[in-house]
Design a protein around this motif. Structure first.
Motif, short mmCIF file in Angstrom:
data_model
loop_
_atom_site.label_atom_id
_atom_site.label_comp_id
_atom_site.label_asym_id
_atom_site.label_seq_id
_atom_site.Cartn_x
_atom_site.Cartn_y
_atom_site.Cartn_z
N ARG A 265 0.30 5.11 -11.69
CA ARG A 265 -0.64 4.48 -10.77
C ARG A 265 -0.49 2.97 -10.84
N ILE A 266 0.10 2.38 -9.80
CA ILE A 266 0.20 0.91 -9.73
C ILE A 266 -0.55 0.46 -8.47
N PRO A 267 -1.74 -0.11 -8.62
CA PRO A 267 -2.50 -0.53 -7.43
C PRO A 267 -1.71 -1.56 -6.63
N PRO A 268 -1.88 -1.57 -5.30
CA PRO A 268 -1.10 -2.48 -4.45
C PRO A 268 -1.21 -3.94 -4.88
N GLU A 269 -2.40 -4.34 -5.37
CA GLU A 269 -2.56 -5.76 -5.74
C GLU A 269 -1.74 -6.13 -6.99
N ASP A 270 -1.26 -5.12 -7.72
CA ASP A 270 -0.41 -5.40 -8.89
C ASP A 270 1.08 -5.39 -8.55
N ILE A 271 1.42 -5.14 -7.28
CA ILE A 271 2.83 -5.13 -6.87
C ILE A 271 3.18 -6.54 -6.35
N PRO A 272 4.13 -7.24 -6.98
CA PRO A 272 4.51 -8.56 -6.47
C PRO A 272 4.98 -8.43 -5.01
N THR A 273 4.31 -9.16 -4.11
CA THR A 273 4.53 -8.94 -2.68
C THR A 273 4.74 -10.25 -1.92
N VAL A 274 5.81 -10.29 -1.14
CA VAL A 274 6.06 -11.42 -0.24
C VAL A 274 6.32 -10.83 1.15
N GLY A 275 5.76 -11.45 2.18
CA GLY A 275 5.96 -10.94 3.54
C GLY A 275 7.10 -11.66 4.25
N ASN B 263 0.84 -1.21 0.00
CA ASN B 263 0.00 0.00 0.00
C ASN B 263 0.87 1.25 0.00
N LYS B 264 1.89 1.25 0.87
CA LYS B 264 2.76 2.43 0.98
C LYS B 264 3.56 2.64 -0.30
N LEU B 265 4.05 1.54 -0.88
CA LEU B 265 4.84 1.66 -2.12
C LEU B 265 3.95 2.17 -3.26
N SER B 266 2.71 1.70 -3.31
CA SER B 266 1.79 2.17 -4.35
C SER B 266 1.60 3.69 -4.24
#
Ligand code: HSE
Length: 326
Positions: A217-227, A204-207
């Motif tokens: 505009r890159i929505p958070p769900e389009d950012i490859p994310t691993v926790g 969210n913050k990176l978006s």
């Protein structure tokens, strides 16, 4: 002295930190800015919760309209968290001609374009410095001083909870679950810490950062994310033996042919690199502009007072620049 009435939506950890920031520094703010700021109405169900601030019970309401439709309120601070009803309340406030300040990264990242457009259409401001990097004034820098630059790259540690957990596991040998409990007790974690540990809070913050620095505009769900839930003590010890530290890193880079490549995920970075020295709830944002070169912003990325500082900073900035308060 110009008087500003502010309405507060939500008085949990961050709402209390915001209230306390104003309570501690009201006179100093008035002296430095000529603004007499009062939080006059508070939407909050849990009125009996013990808080380290002086609140008059008559300030509390359970009816959002008492804040959103009060003509004496010029700025609404939204600190409810979550996407709804927070987004609807912010849109209603903007449509009612009120400025909005929020720390809500999930709502801003999801509804960025609609919130910005609604503010523009209604001649008011929406500001969300506290949504990225807690007390670090990164969005302010991006939207003022750094406008003279084309942003080329961003690399950051953007979540206090996970950075606290990774630091405590590496430095004090704390188990993951115990470190998470600690982070929750200190008021760093989201109400549901899944957003922290799965990396969604960072996405969210990176978006938001990408929207404001790359103009994309890159929505958070389009950012490859691993926790960090897959990181074990063995991984941390192995990294340490190799002279590295594991950090949850957000990155975004301008692509040669246009567009931005970005991701969120744990990385083992050399222990002597600047980001490796960012510990506990501290965050850091490394940014490269095509004129200024490399910059690094560092500070507390979570916690009631650092976040309250950023929220109140936005309120003051609006107070100083909006014609509404002249
Ligand atoms: N849960 C967030 C964090 C709060 O730990 O960074 C600040 O955005």
């Amino acid at each position: 002295m110009r008087h500003i009435n502010v309405g507060l939506l939500g008085m949990g950890n961050i709402g209390t930190g915001t209230y306390k920031t104003l309570e501690m520094n009201k006179e100093c703010i008035a002296r430095n800015t000529g603004l007499d700021i009062t939080i006059s109405r508070i939407l909050e169900k849990d009125v009996l919760r013990e808080r380290d601030v002086t609140v008059d019970m008559s300030q509390f309401t359970q009816n959002p309209d008492d804040v959103l439709n009060d003509p004496s309120i010029g700025i609404v601070i939204e600190l409810l968290g979550g996407i709804e009803p927070a987004t609807s309340f912010m849109l209603a406030a903007l449509r009612n001609g009120k400025h909005v300040v929020t720390a809500n990264k999930a709502a801003v990242a999801k509804n960025y374009s609609q919130l910005m457009k609604t503010a523009r259409d209604n001649g008011v401001m929406i500001r969300f410095e506290a949504a990225v990097g807690g007390g670090i004034p990164i969005l302010n820098a991006l939207t003022s001083q750094l406008l003279s630059n084309k942003c080329m790259e961003i690399l950051g540690i953007l979540n206090g909870t996970t950075n606290y957990i990774l630091t405590q596991m590496a430095q004090n040998g704390l188990a993951y679950e115990d470190a998470l409990k600690d982070a929750q007790a200190k008021g760093f974690a989201e109400a549901d810490p899944t957003a922290d540990v799965e990396g969604h809070d960072v996405a969210n913050k990176l978006s938001i950062l990408i929207s404001m620095s790359f103009g994309e505009r890159i929505p958070p769900e389009d950012i490859p994310t691993v926790g960090i839930t897959g990181i074990s003590m063995a991984d941390i010890e192995k990294a340490s033996a190799e002279g590295k530290k594991i950090k949850l890193i957000a990155q975004a880079k301008r692509k040669e042919g246009g567009g931005v490549e970005c991701s969120v995920g744990p990385m083992a970075i050399p222990a002597d690199s600047p980001l490796a020295g960012v510990n506990n709830e501290f965050n850091a944002i490394y940014i490269v502009g095509n004129a200024v070169g490399e910059l690094m912003f560092y500070g507390k990325g979570a916690g009631p007072l650092p976040t309250g500082s950023a929220v109140m900073g936005d309120v003051i900035e609006i107070g100083l620049t909006s014609a509404m308060f002249r």
